[in-house]
Enzyme design. Structure first.
Site, PDB file in Angstrom:
ATOM      1  N   HIS A 389       0.824  -1.209   0.000  1.00  0.00           N
ATOM      2  CA  HIS A 389       0.000   0.000   0.000  1.00  0.00           C
ATOM      3  C   HIS A 389       0.857   1.256   0.000  1.00  0.00           C
ATOM      4  O   HIS A 389       0.701   2.144  -0.854  1.00  0.00           O
ATOM      5  CB  HIS A 389      -0.906  -0.036   1.238  1.00  0.00           C
ATOM      6  CG  HIS A 389      -1.832   1.134   1.362  1.00  0.00           C
ATOM      7  ND1 HIS A 389      -3.161   1.058   1.048  1.00  0.00           N
ATOM      8  CD2 HIS A 389      -1.621   2.409   1.789  1.00  0.00           C
ATOM      9  CE1 HIS A 389      -3.739   2.233   1.257  1.00  0.00           C
ATOM     10  NE2 HIS A 389      -2.822   3.072   1.711  1.00  0.00           N
ATOM     11  N   GLU A 390       1.776   1.342   0.956  1.00  0.00           N
ATOM     12  CA  GLU A 390       2.575   2.568   1.087  1.00  0.00           C
ATOM     13  C   GLU A 390       3.546   2.752  -0.069  1.00  0.00           C
ATOM     14  O   GLU A 390       3.829   3.882  -0.480  1.00  0.00           O
ATOM     15  CB  GLU A 390       3.319   2.580   2.430  1.00  0.00           C
ATOM     16  CG  GLU A 390       2.419   2.558   3.658  1.00  0.00           C
ATOM     17  CD  GLU A 390       1.394   3.674   3.677  1.00  0.00           C
ATOM     18  OE1 GLU A 390       1.587   4.715   3.009  1.00  0.00           O
ATOM     19  OE2 GLU A 390       0.359   3.510   4.360  1.00  0.00           O
ATOM     20  N   HIS A 393       1.702   4.463  -2.830  1.00  0.00           N
ATOM     21  CA  HIS A 393       1.762   5.911  -2.645  1.00  0.00           C
ATOM     22  C   HIS A 393       3.117   6.458  -3.115  1.00  0.00           C
ATOM     23  O   HIS A 393       3.199   7.467  -3.817  1.00  0.00           O
ATOM     24  CB  HIS A 393       1.614   6.265  -1.163  1.00  0.00           C
ATOM     25  CG  HIS A 393       0.228   6.200  -0.630  1.00  0.00           C
ATOM     26  ND1 HIS A 393      -0.823   6.867  -1.204  1.00  0.00           N
ATOM     27  CD2 HIS A 393      -0.279   5.564   0.460  1.00  0.00           C
ATOM     28  CE1 HIS A 393      -1.927   6.643  -0.491  1.00  0.00           C
ATOM     29  NE2 HIS A 393      -1.622   5.850   0.517  1.00  0.00           N
ATOM     30  N   HIS A 396       3.582   6.486  -6.830  1.00  0.00           N
ATOM     31  CA  HIS A 396       2.723   7.529  -7.398  1.00  0.00           C
ATOM     32  C   HIS A 396       3.438   8.881  -7.284  1.00  0.00           C
ATOM     33  O   HIS A 396       3.499   9.657  -8.245  1.00  0.00           O
ATOM     34  CB  HIS A 396       1.389   7.553  -6.647  1.00  0.00           C
ATOM     35  CG  HIS A 396       0.319   8.344  -7.328  1.00  0.00           C
ATOM     36  ND1 HIS A 396      -0.975   8.411  -6.864  1.00  0.00           N
ATOM     37  CD2 HIS A 396       0.345   9.121  -8.443  1.00  0.00           C
ATOM     38  CE1 HIS A 396      -1.701   9.187  -7.662  1.00  0.00           C
ATOM     39  NE2 HIS A 396      -0.918   9.633  -8.617  1.00  0.00           N
TER      40      HIS A 396
END
Length: 599
Positions: A389-390, A393, A396
């Site tokens: 998940h991180e 980020h 991105h």
């Protein structure tokens, strides 16, 4: 004897993030901080002259980009050093100093927006013709003009900006109290010993297969929050009143509209999420019923919500193994994407383990130098998903920073959770595809359904609660601890349904959620989750063409509005369709798990 956390000085360097990539020492930070202060005086030459010539306007905007780059390094160093040990007075002071400086900058630059909106559009058209370089900033200028109706005079904007230092007090006090001051009791560790309850180990304990451990952790945590409920209510009410005040001064219809406006998200998108989820509450009730059955309990309590429904499927996963799993799972995104992922793994982008005073939870900070990821890695499957998940980020941010000019390098909050959750979806599909064991598959389905419960339903519940308390404040109603507890408890009853015994302690959960200070942020976890489910399905089904569109989305920054960027990648979040499609996936998982429960 209770196990205590390591002090920050005792943590191995290889398990910490490389803040020295930003500044080798504090002195260099202070030197750059002095450079940043020079902009306070330099900006004065533009006051009253932004509409004089295209050259002067271009210089002003370019200077703003330079300041943004400088502040990016300053803020990330101060923020990361503060969060790695929130009890360290040196970085408490540095962080506070920077936050105060933001207020000074805001006040110093407050003249710009009123001036920019007062310049006729015909003048801008001439400026773009006379100085082609200025075209770079056309979208940013158009966004500023869009806010004409919500922009006050230069003096009024300056006054409101100057008040920002005071306005942040409720959220800052909550953060210090929550991360540094609250001390939780010693509780059973599930291994025959005891452990000091912390934010970092609470999740592990509440997921324990030992019900007495879960109950002790749940009651121990909320026994502390109960002692401070009146202070917590005053802080949250202060934050909400701050948002309502600023929204009214800027002539927005509501605090929600004000929060969503700059991100170009219609209020209907927020409300559409809540209504769509509420219309599908039956799926949540089915989930809680199957959870109750598989756990074999007469009463399903709130401390039973997080533990695996299928025993014996959780396994310990070292951080090194977690990196390998995530790397393999993200193969559908292509070798270029994975090369940047590997760079992050090998070059200390990640602060891995919990230590005394470290900020709780997990996040990614998209510094221009390179992203920084905070974790409190607990060595289980949840931690592997958190890593995926991180890093979603982080990548991105990496693509946006590298592919966009400074002015458009920050992606909008609305799409912030899309890339992270897409990574999780791809990880889940990878794990399901590569397991041959029925029990392991059941454990993965358990995890997938828990994601729906915690992200699509729970975050929507948070969003509904946040909407409700702002609406109450806008009607002039008080937000006392008693009122907040009652409203939050009633909402939990509605979301968790008839098969759940909603314990009275859960009424205090609002008092420990930092996202309630993030100003209408949490709904984006749920919308992002829905978008990510659609994107991951398209990537797996279509391959290279879908990946190409997805990388364009990641690289888009804020070069277009968030809804348009998502449409470019193949998802239309202006409709209920992505949420409904995600809920259909949830229903499929439920069907399979209900059959398992019958065995």
């Amino acid at each position: 004897m209770a196990k205590e956390l390591k002090k920050r000085s005792e943590v191995a360097p290889e398990d910490t993030w490389a803040t020295e990539d930003l500044y080798a020492n504090d002195e260099l930070w202070h030197a750059d901080f002095q450079k940043a202060k020079e902009y306070l005086e330099a900006v004065e030459k533009y006051r009253g002259h932004l509409g004089d010539s295209p050259e002067l306007l271009y210089d002003y905007l370019k200077s703003g980009d330079e300041l943004d780059v400088l502040m990016d390094s300053l803020a990330n160093y101060a923020g990361r050093k503060h969060d790695e040990d929130t009890t360290n007075p040196v970085y408490q002071a540095m962080h506070a100093q920077l936050m105060s400086f933001y207020s000074e900058l805001s006040a110093a630059y407050s003249f710009a927006k009123p001036e920019l909106v007062s310049v006729p559009e015909e003048t801008y058209r001439k400026f773009f013709e006379e100085k082609p370089e200025l075209k770079l900033y056309e979208r940013e200028i158009q966004k500023t003009l869009r806010s004409r109706a919500h922009t006050l005079s230069a003096e009024e904007e300056k006054l409101l900006a100057a008040a920002g230092d005071m306005a942040r007090v409720p959220s800052e006090v909550f953060s210090v109290m929550n991360n540094a001051d609250l001390k939780f009791p010693v509780v059973p560790d599930g291994e025959g010993g005891e452990i000091r309850l912390t934010h970092g180990n609470y999740i592990r304990l509440i997921e324990s297969g030992d019900r007495s451990v879960r109950k002790a952790a749940f009651e121990g945590l909320y026994s502390v929050y109960d002692q401070f409920k009146n202070t917590s209510a005053a802080l949250l009410y202060g934050h909400v009143r701050e948002q309502v005040f600023y929204a009214r001064q800027h002539k927005y219809g509501s605090a929600m509209e004000a929060a969503l406006y700059d991100n170009e998200i219609p209020v209907e998108v927020y409300k559409n999420l809540i209504s769509t989820v509420n219309e599908n509450m039956g799926l949540m009730y089915r989930y809680m019923a199957v959870r109750k059955k598989l756990l074999g309990v007469d009463e399903l309590h709130m401390y039973d919500v997080h533990t695996p429904m299928v025993s014996g499927t959780d396994r310990k996963v070292s951080f090194e193994e977690a990196k390998k799993i995530v790397y393999e799972a993200l193969a559908p995104l292509g070798e270029e994407y994975r090369s940047h992922l590997k760079e992050g793994f090998e070059n200390r982008w990640i602060d891995v383990y919990e230590n005394e005073g470290k900020c709780s939870g997990a996040y990614s900070a998209g510094a221009r130098k390179h992203p920084y990821v905070l974790m409190n890695y607990a060595g289980n499957l949840d931690s592997v998903f958190t890593l995926a998940h991180e890093m979603g980020h982080a990548l991105h941010s990496w693509y946006s920073n590298h592919e966009q000019p400074v002015v458009y390098s920050n992606y909008r909050i609305f799409v912030a959770e899309v890339a992270s959750t897409c990574n999780e979806a791809l990880l889940m599909q990878y794990l399901l595809k590569n397991t041959k064991d029925e029990k392991e598959r059941a454990g993965l389905l358990n995890h997938a359904m828990d994601d729906f419960r915690s992200t699509l339903y729970r975050q929507t519940m948070f969003a509904e609660f946040e909407m409700m308390i702002h609406e109450m404040a806008e009607r002039g109603e008080a937000l006392t601890a008693e009122i907040l507890n009652r409203k939050y408890y009633e909402m939990n009853k509605r979301y968790f349904g008839p098969d759940t015994t909603v314990d009275p302690q859960i009424a205090l959960e609002w008092s420990r959620i930092p996202h309630f200070y993030y100003n209408f942020y949490v709904y984006q976890y749920a919308t992002g989750y829905s978008a990510a489910m659609a994107l991951s399905a398209r990537i797996l089904a279509e391959g290279e063409s879908a990946v190409k569109d997805y990388i364009r989305f990641l690289s888009g920054g804020s070069s277009a509005d968030a809804l348009s960027l998502l449409k470019m990648a193949g998802v239309d979040m202006s409709t209920p369709e992505p949420i409904e499609k995600a809920l259909r996936v949830f229903a499929g998982y439920l069907d399979e798990m209900e059959k398992l429960a019958e065995k």
